[in-house]
Scaffold this active site. Sequence first.
Site, PDB file in Angstrom:
ATOM      1  N   ARG A 189       0.817  -1.221   0.000  1.00  0.00           N
ATOM      2  CA  ARG A 189       0.000   0.000   0.000  1.00  0.00           C
ATOM      3  C   ARG A 189       0.850   1.271   0.000  1.00  0.00           C
ATOM      4  O   ARG A 189       0.476   2.276   0.623  1.00  0.00           O
ATOM      5  CB  ARG A 189      -0.964   0.025   1.190  1.00  0.00           C
ATOM      6  N   SER A 280     -11.479   0.359   2.898  1.00  0.00           N
ATOM      7  CA  SER A 280     -10.707   0.059   4.108  1.00  0.00           C
ATOM      8  C   SER A 280     -10.037   1.343   4.596  1.00  0.00           C
ATOM      9  O   SER A 280      -9.206   1.918   3.894  1.00  0.00           O
ATOM     10  CB  SER A 280      -9.652  -1.008   3.812  1.00  0.00           C
ATOM     11  N   GLU A 390      -5.502   4.978   5.716  1.00  0.00           N
ATOM     12  CA  GLU A 390      -5.206   4.774   4.303  1.00  0.00           C
ATOM     13  C   GLU A 390      -5.557   5.981   3.442  1.00  0.00           C
ATOM     14  O   GLU A 390      -4.837   6.300   2.498  1.00  0.00           O
ATOM     15  CB  GLU A 390      -5.954   3.530   3.801  1.00  0.00           C
TER      16      GLU A 390
END
Length: 398
Positions: A189, A280, A390
């Site tokens: 990520r 998420s 995130e």
Amino acid sequence: MTCNIPEFHEPVATIPPVPWTRAREYPPPESLADITTFGVGGRIKNMVHATSERELINAIVAGDDAGLPLLVVGGGSNILAGSADFAGVVVRDMRHEITTVFEEGCPGARIHVTAGTPWDETVVYAVTHGWMGMEALSGIPGTTGAAIVQNIGAYGQEVAGTVAAARTFDRLTRSVRTLFMSDMKLGYRTSILKESMRVPDAEGRVWGPSPRWIVLDVDFQLRLASLSEPIRYGQLATFLGVAPGDRAPSSDVREAVLELRRGKGMVLDDEDRDTYSAGSFFINPVLAQSDALCLPPEAPRYDVTDATAVNQIGAAALKIPGLVKTSAAWLIDHAGFSKGYGMPGPAALSSKHALALTNRGGASGEQIADVARTIRAGVREQFGVDLEPEPVVIGLDI
């Protein structure tokens, strides 16, 4: 010289892509709430819809010359913004184009995709042409340019497994630069592009809320195969009725992934408040093995892999020794924040997935941030793990 002999494959029936954003049409939106999947954010003072590369670069340069914050928005699915006006420049890349560069037996297929192309359109293009490597990344909202900034991943695949290079505009040197796989530093990520938004460079400058390198277009390398990569994600294998490590038709894998994502509120649906989110919200923590020993024995533990070290298209990513990945959703749930936490308030966890913060209707970015801080503090107190948000956060403190 040896190479992968292409499997028999043929294009499958036309597959419609899933929605990528809730605000795609003209006239220009008035606020960030109009162009983000959270549906929150203040008014926009300067908005540019770029329909060509030249318009895109000109808007970036003009904003930087004026000393204004720059926000290049794709699908708006990874942004949490506060209620204050955004005084900088918001740029939307409206270019949607996919071109096949070549399709040959030994090297496979290479495609060239403009950064503004909705990501799921890129996935559909690969699946319908009988190319392997993107099928499990179906249904992720946003654009293709944004996909490599974050190195999106799901159900055992990462975009790092197929990306070959990206043409970017370097805001520091004011030049177009091609970043190859080795340049991008793609990790779990993250990428060199994402890091430039958060980590000071040699001159102490942080480039956020958009990267130093703005993606113009991306080249992907794919294997010719109508079957998927080996299914490495247990839930997906079970749903497909295959054993882990087996393969299935890529079109079947795509449909299965979409069904699983819908069940978690992870496919955009105007009628489903669980999808008024950024997907998420927290990244699954990556820990040193010694730190992972402090987690309860029943806490999930997964290998951490490096897709950039693979030297054969479709091969499994290599395990990184000494690191362990655990589940942010498990930590959140076992710290006392179960699905639906915060309801019936306007900002709450999804009723379908403990990892998604949602706008239940009328929430502000500040209220969503409050819930995020509460959850972060609870997980830290319970497990000693700091969860990393995130989304790109604008005008708020998480």
